[in-house]
Design an enzyme around this catalytic site. Structure first.
Site, PDB file in Angstrom:
ATOM      1  N   LYS A  22       0.850  -1.202   0.000  1.00 23.05           N
ATOM      2  CA  LYS A  22       0.000   0.000   0.000  1.00 23.05           C
ATOM      3  C   LYS A  22       0.879   1.244   0.000  1.00 23.05           C
ATOM      4  CE  LYS A  22      -1.747   1.450   4.085  1.00 23.05           C
ATOM      5  NZ  LYS A  22      -1.417   2.829   4.462  1.00 23.05           N
ATOM      6  N   ASN A  23       1.926   1.237   0.852  1.00 18.62           N
ATOM      7  CA  ASN A  23       2.729   2.449   1.040  1.00 18.62           C
ATOM      8  C   ASN A  23       3.770   2.666  -0.045  1.00 18.62           C
ATOM      9  OD1 ASN A  23       1.140   2.912   3.223  1.00 18.62           O
ATOM     10  ND2 ASN A  23       2.698   2.419   4.755  1.00 18.62           N
ATOM     11  N   CYS A 116      -5.143   8.535  10.249  1.00 19.32           N
ATOM     12  CA  CYS A 116      -5.489   7.775  11.461  1.00 19.32           C
ATOM     13  C   CYS A 116      -5.333   8.676  12.698  1.00 19.32           C
ATOM     14  CB  CYS A 116      -4.533   6.605  11.616  1.00 19.32           C
ATOM     15  SG  CYS A 116      -4.190   5.785  10.103  1.00 19.32           S
ATOM     16  N   ARG A 121       0.121  14.599  12.756  1.00 19.63           N
ATOM     17  CA  ARG A 121       0.571  14.441  11.367  1.00 19.63           C
ATOM     18  C   ARG A 121       0.797  15.777  10.638  1.00 19.63           C
ATOM     19  NH1 ARG A 121      -1.091   9.105  10.024  1.00 19.63           N
ATOM     20  NH2 ARG A 121       0.535   9.102   8.440  1.00 19.63           N
ATOM     21  N   ASP A 307       4.912   0.708  11.922  1.00 18.88           N
ATOM     22  CA  ASP A 307       3.693   0.083  11.387  1.00 18.88           C
ATOM     23  C   ASP A 307       3.537  -1.372  11.795  1.00 18.88           C
ATOM     24  OD1 ASP A 307       3.693   1.854   8.186  1.00 18.88           O
ATOM     25  OD2 ASP A 307       3.159   2.452  10.228  1.00 18.88           O
ATOM     26  N   ARG A 399      -8.548  -0.489   5.307  1.00 15.55           N
ATOM     27  CA  ARG A 399      -7.792   0.545   4.594  1.00 15.55           C
ATOM     28  C   ARG A 399      -6.439  -0.009   4.159  1.00 15.55           C
ATOM     29  NH1 ARG A 399      -7.510   6.295   7.529  1.00 15.55           N
ATOM     30  NH2 ARG A 399      -6.054   6.503   5.797  1.00 15.55           N
TER      31      ARG A 399
HETATM   32  C1  EPZ Z   1       4.271   7.022   6.148  1.00 16.08           C
HETATM   33  O1  EPZ Z   1       3.500   8.069   6.730  1.00 16.08           O
HETATM   34  C2  EPZ Z   1       3.355   5.819   6.089  1.00 16.08           C
HETATM   35  N1  EPZ Z   1       2.199   6.101   5.255  1.00 16.08           N
HETATM   36  C3  EPZ Z   1       2.903   5.444   7.500  1.00 16.08           C
HETATM   37  O2  EPZ Z   1       2.130   4.250   7.391  1.00 16.08           O
HETATM   38  C4  EPZ Z   1       4.141   5.144   8.352  1.00 16.08           C
HETATM   39  O3  EPZ Z   1       3.726   4.875   9.672  1.00 16.08           O
HETATM   40  C5  EPZ Z   1       5.074   6.361   8.341  1.00 16.08           C
HETATM   41  O4  EPZ Z   1       5.420   6.690   6.968  1.00 16.08           O
HETATM   42  C6  EPZ Z   1       6.373   6.096   9.107  1.00 16.08           C
HETATM   43  O5  EPZ Z   1       7.030   4.996   8.562  1.00 16.08           O
HETATM   44  C7  EPZ Z   1       2.326   6.030   3.906  1.00 16.08           C
HETATM   45  O6  EPZ Z   1       3.388   5.766   3.372  1.00 16.08           O
HETATM   46  C8  EPZ Z   1       1.065   6.258   3.106  1.00 16.08           C
HETATM   47  P1  EPZ Z   1       6.362  10.438   8.227  1.00 16.08           P
HETATM   48  P2  EPZ Z   1       4.072   9.586   6.757  1.00 16.08           P
HETATM   49  O7  EPZ Z   1       6.198  11.676   7.436  1.00 16.08           O
HETATM   50  O8  EPZ Z   1       4.759   9.876   5.483  1.00 16.08           O
HETATM   51  C9  EPZ Z   1       6.330  13.687  11.651  1.00 16.08           C
HETATM   52  C10 EPZ Z   1       0.341   2.819   7.799  1.00 16.08           C
HETATM   53  O9  EPZ Z   1       0.059   2.262   8.866  1.00 16.08           O
HETATM   54  N2  EPZ Z   1       6.229  14.653  10.556  1.00 16.08           N
HETATM   55  O10 EPZ Z   1       7.608   9.626   8.103  1.00 16.08           O
HETATM   56  O11 EPZ Z   1       2.970  10.471   7.190  1.00 16.08           O
HETATM   57  C11 EPZ Z   1       5.041  12.874  11.794  1.00 16.08           C
HETATM   58  O12 EPZ Z   1       4.092  13.590  12.570  1.00 16.08           O
HETATM   59  C12 EPZ Z   1       0.746   4.287   7.801  1.00 16.08           C
HETATM   60  O13 EPZ Z   1       0.364   2.247   6.671  1.00 16.08           O
HETATM   61  C13 EPZ Z   1       6.302  16.015  10.861  1.00 16.08           C
HETATM   62  O14 EPZ Z   1       6.442  16.411  12.019  1.00 16.08           O
HETATM   63  O15 EPZ Z   1       5.142   9.453   7.943  1.00 16.08           O
HETATM   64  C14 EPZ Z   1       5.519  11.622  12.474  1.00 16.08           C
HETATM   65  O16 EPZ Z   1       5.624  11.853  13.874  1.00 16.08           O
HETATM   66  C15 EPZ Z   1       0.502   4.940   9.136  1.00 16.08           C
HETATM   67  N3  EPZ Z   1       6.200  16.909   9.847  1.00 16.08           N
HETATM   68  C16 EPZ Z   1       6.915  11.410  11.889  1.00 16.08           C
HETATM   69  O17 EPZ Z   1       7.310  12.684  11.347  1.00 16.08           O
HETATM   70  C17 EPZ Z   1       6.042  16.525   8.532  1.00 16.08           C
HETATM   71  O18 EPZ Z   1       5.959  17.407   7.636  1.00 16.08           O
HETATM   72  C18 EPZ Z   1       6.956  10.367  10.783  1.00 16.08           C
HETATM   73  O19 EPZ Z   1       6.088  10.799   9.771  1.00 16.08           O
HETATM   74  C19 EPZ Z   1       5.962  15.141   8.249  1.00 16.08           C
HETATM   75  C20 EPZ Z   1       6.072  14.219   9.272  1.00 16.08           C
END
Ligand code: EPZ
Length: 418
Positions: A22-23, A116, A121, A307, A399
């Site tokens: 998915k990701n 979620c 986020r 995850d 999802r």
């Molecule tokens: C991706 O989300 C995945 N989703 C998530 O999978 C996964 O948990 C996550 O990466 C971490 O591996 C998809 O790929 C569609 P991040 P993403 O930006 O890109 C903070 C699932 O279960 N952050 O690496 O949103 C954020 O709040 C989902 O399949 C900022 O502060 O993850 C978090 O604490 C859930 N500012 C951390 O970084 C930003 O601009 C990691 O977020 C962006 C992120």
């Protein structure tokens, strides 16, 4: 909302073919916005999140159609750069089209996307990166508006290796002539898969999978055919369900190298894992586990994936001893501890750290899926104990998992959806 009803106490046994990730599929679908001709994607899982991304692309003017198991996206009709609010709120991954839209049309509107309940986020790292590429940012009642007559190549240093920000910036940079560099980039396998897709379209991407990615963009990128990588989190979920039920599972289309931090720990606990040629992985769980305290924290790849944290917590309820899990990626991703306690689990947790007293008896209960991985953890817990566990809000789980109940039934589980 529907529910899953699980009657546990049975071992999982059989063969499972892992679906496409998915990701990986969601950012690659968004990247099709960059192409000047149609894209065909194979291995895309049939999930609610994929359906939402299809709606997002269609709302922008692309035509998208399934042909059997191939997903074809024709981006030539794209003219719109404001994503309907209800779609943005449905799924955080809708943010992935912002980078491609900004590069293709010179405008995009991002808003605090939905997703979620695991944290607020923010998208500040995405926005910072776009500014570094020359975009002007203004707050409007539609959301954060990005405008750029012409994006320029630059070196961007991410404050945190955000998966989504890395992907968004890689996609925008692919349509910018010249070299853009992303430092402190995320290194997940899905980043590498996106890089391969962008290269096929005509960009040059070096260093994907390392913290230092260089992208040589082109003014025009062409449509291609691409098969997305297997879903490592789906694989981990079924491996943990097998380990939790004393089962024996063979996974096909599974890249075990994408599961750092899982297979080593499971082997330490007595689970036998054998990797056959390439993508076949065989897992045997012991009848019972030795008393071994486990200490774990999640982190960016190749750290232990956030995850699979919830599913691992459910599995640890089977392992005698006191275990500690520290969730260091999201600020509120331990809500499943409360739901597991309804099943008799002895867990104390705050928002970031959980203490798990494993090896104690569990009982069936009525519980709720808070996010897709928390929901998967509850399915695993239901499989582990006798009686009828009812998991509310099954759509949240669907999802991220295609035909979860059908595939578990094929492995001997007694589970049905209502
Ligand atoms: C991706 O989300 C995945 N989703 C998530 O999978 C996964 O948990 C996550 O990466 C971490 O591996 C998809 O790929 C569609 P991040 P993403 O930006 O890109 C903070 C699932 O279960 N952050 O690496 O949103 C954020 O709040 C989902 O399949 C900022 O502060 O993850 C978090 O604490 C859930 N500012 C951390 O970084 C930003 O601009 C990691 O977020 C962006 C992120």
């Amino acid at each position: 909302m529907g529910k899953f009803v699980v009657r546990g106490g049975r071992r999982l046994e059989g063969v499972l073919r892992v679906h496409g990730a998915k990701n990986a599929a969601l950012p690659i679908m968004a990247a099709s916005v960059l192409a000047a001709s149609p894209v065909t994607l194979l291995g895309v899982p049939k999930l609610r999140d994929v359906d939402v991304m299809i709606e997002v692309l269609q709302s922008l003017g692309a035509s998208v159609a399934w042909q059997d198991d191939a997903l074809t996206i024709d981006p030539r009709g794209i003219h719109q750069y404001v994503i309907p609010q209800e779609l943005m709120l449905k799924m955080r991954a809708s943010i992935f089209v912002v980078g491609p839209l900004l590069a293709r049309l010179g405008h995009a509107v991002a808003m605090q996307p939905g997703g979620c309940s695991i944290g607020d986020r923010p998208i500040d790292i995405h926005i910072y990166g776009f500014q570094q590429l020359g975009a002007k940012v203004s707050e409007t009642d539609e959301g954060t508006r990005l405008d750029a007559e012409k994006l320029r190549p630059n070196t961007i240093h991410l404050s945190y290796p955000s998966v989504g920000a890395t992907e968004n910036l890689m996609m925008a940079a692919s349509l910018i002539a010249g070299e853009t560099r992303i430092r402190n980039a995320a290194m997940e396998p899905e980043i590498v898969d996106l890089a391969q897709f962008l290269e096929k379209m005509g960009a040059v991407v070096r260093g994907a999978g390392t913290p230092d990615i260089r992208i040589l963009g082109r003014e025009v990128l062409h449509g291609v055919t691409h098969t997305v990588i297997p879903d490592r989190i789906e694989a981990a979920t079924f491996i943990l369900a097998t380990a939790a039920t004393g089962g024996h599972l063979t996974l096909e289309n599974c890249i075990v190298e994408h599961l750092p931090g899982l297979t080593g720990r499971l082997r330490e606990l007595g689970v036998e894992i054998r990797v056959d040629d390439g993508d076949r992985v065989e897992v045997w769980a012991p009848e019972r586990y030795r008393t071994v305290p486990v200490s774990l924290h999640t982190g960016p790849y190749p750290g232990f994936a956030t995850d699979m944290q919830a599913q691992f917590m459910a599995f640890l309820l089977k392992v005698p001893g006191v275990h500690i899990i520290s969730e260091r990626v999201f600020e509120n991703r331990l809500g499943h501890a409360r739901e597991l306690r309804r099943m008799g689990a002895q867990i104390v947790a705050d928002q970031r750290v959980a203490l798990i007293y494993g090896g104690r008896p569990l009982h069936a209960a009525e519980v709720r899926a808070l996010d897709l991985r928390a929901g998967a953890a509850l399915v695993i817990a239901g499989l582990m104990c006798d009686g009828e566990t009812v998991i509310q809000d099954r759509e949240v789980i669907e999802r991220g998992y295609e035909d979860l109940d059908g595939r578990l039934r094929a492995l001997g589980a007694d589970i049905e959806k209502q």
